[in-house]
Design a protein around this motif. Structure first.
Motif, short mmCIF file in Angstrom:
data_model
loop_
_atom_site.label_atom_id
_atom_site.label_comp_id
_atom_site.label_asym_id
_atom_site.label_seq_id
_atom_site.Cartn_x
_atom_site.Cartn_y
_atom_site.Cartn_z
N GLN A 122 67.83 31.13 48.30
CA GLN A 122 69.10 30.48 47.85
C GLN A 122 69.21 29.18 48.78
O GLN A 122 69.34 29.23 49.95
CB GLN A 122 69.98 31.74 48.20
N ASP A 124 72.60 26.77 49.72
CA ASP A 124 74.07 27.17 49.69
C ASP A 124 74.44 25.71 49.07
O ASP A 124 74.14 24.56 49.21
CB ASP A 124 74.32 26.84 51.21
N THR A 125 75.36 25.99 48.02
CA THR A 125 75.92 24.83 47.34
C THR A 125 76.47 23.92 47.98
O THR A 125 76.25 22.53 47.64
CB THR A 125 76.89 25.43 46.30
N GLN A 126 77.29 24.24 49.09
CA GLN A 126 78.20 23.00 49.70
C GLN A 126 77.00 22.21 50.47
O GLN A 126 77.33 21.14 50.55
CB GLN A 126 79.00 23.60 50.82
N ILE A 127 76.09 22.74 51.05
CA ILE A 127 75.02 22.09 51.92
C ILE A 127 74.45 21.10 50.84
O ILE A 127 74.03 19.89 50.94
CB ILE A 127 74.21 23.08 52.46
N SER A 193 73.57 24.72 58.15
CA SER A 193 74.91 24.20 57.81
C SER A 193 74.86 22.57 58.19
O SER A 193 73.90 22.08 58.82
CB SER A 193 76.24 24.64 58.92
#
Length: 293
Positions: A122, A124-127, A193
């Motif tokens: 997976q 992360d979409t925002q990353i 992040s």
């Protein structure tokens, strides 16, 4: 034969003519209803498209009155479709795993297919969005990166991303690391992040390795019997016992690992290696890949 790069009429009809060519080539038949259902056009428009295709490629299809369908003629030659088995098989796979929806695929009759699933990695979409924005704007980022060598505690890295890369199993971001002062590959799934965006804190050098392409020449395992080597040569479409794979220089590390190749042409090979590295063209030696894993 008509030049396959030529397109006539509106873009919408161009796409429909490609559809006709695709269906005739791969499936051998086509109905007006295939056009009306896929493109949501009227029957008269479908008839006009079929007439336009016949004008573009006379002799490519005939109407079978018994089956009430258009069929590919024995002399059929594709004019708008790439006659590449890899293209068809990739689309078949994408249909099977859900990347391409049925209403976005030219494949009509779907042969039975199954594929081996891979464990989900997976991202992360925002990353991912942040990395795209940094690439768009030419900015650096400070990221919390959890590498396998520093897994006990968060590690902040300031990086300047230059390209996404895929090694066949996972996605990386190719980036200049201001801490190490070299270009590295950062696994997307290990970026915990994005802490901040900033201007590059120092000059980013040219990624010479990334801009350099090499030819990895592979061949069948020389320890195999002749007939076994010929099977491998046919499978990989080799000529004179070899074929070339052109890659960026930093991708050599991943190619060797993915294909289970010997690290250098002089390395010993074992029975489990069906293909081996014969040589690297353009460079005498491959440099070790700098990878944060």
């Amino acid at each position: 034969m008509t030049n396959p790069t030529i397109r006539t009429g509106r873009w919408g009809q161009d796409r429909r003519l490609e559809f006709i060519d695709f269906r005739l080539f791969w499936e051998g038949r086509l109905n007006r209803s295939d056009l009306t259902a896929f493109f949501r056009i009227s029957v008269p428009q479908a008839s006009l498209d079929l007439a336009a295709y016949q004008e573009l490629a006379p002799g490519n299809m005939t109407y079978d009155r018994t089956q009430k369908t258009y069929v590919a003629a024995p002399t059929f030659t594709p004019i708008l479709t790439t006659p590449d088995s890899g293209h068809y098989l990739n689309e078949l796979l994408w249909r099977e795993i859900g990347i391409v929806a049925a209403n976005d695929s030219f494949i009509g009759w779907l042969p039975p297919i199954t594929s081996l699933p891979s464990p989900a990695r997976q991202v992360d979409t925002q990353i991912l969005i942040d990395l795209i924005r940094a690439l768009q704007k030419g900015e650096a980022l400070t990221i919390d990166y959890r590498s396998m060598t520093n897994f006990d505690e968060p590690t902040l890295r300031t990086i300047y991303p230059v390209s996404f890369a895929h090694d066949g199993f996972r996605w990386h971001i190719r980036a200049f690391c201001f801490k190490s002062e070299i270009f590295k590959d950062f696994v997307l799934g290990r970026i915990a992040s994005v802490e901040s965006f900033l201007s590059p804190p120092s000059t980013v050098p040219k990624d010479t390795d990334w801009e350099t392409f090499i030819n990895v020449v592979i061949g069948p395992n020389p320890t195999y019997p002749l007939n076994k080597r010929r099977v491998i040569e046919h499978d990989y479409q080799m000529e004179n016992g070899e074929t070339k794979i052109r890659v960026r220089k930093p991708q050599l590390y991943y190619l060797n690992r993915r294909l289970n190749l010997n690290q250098t042409p002089d390395d010993a090979v074992d029975e489990n290696q069906q293909i081996v590295m014969l040589r690297i063209e353009e460079h005498l030696h491959a440099t070790e890949q700098q990878t944060d894993v």
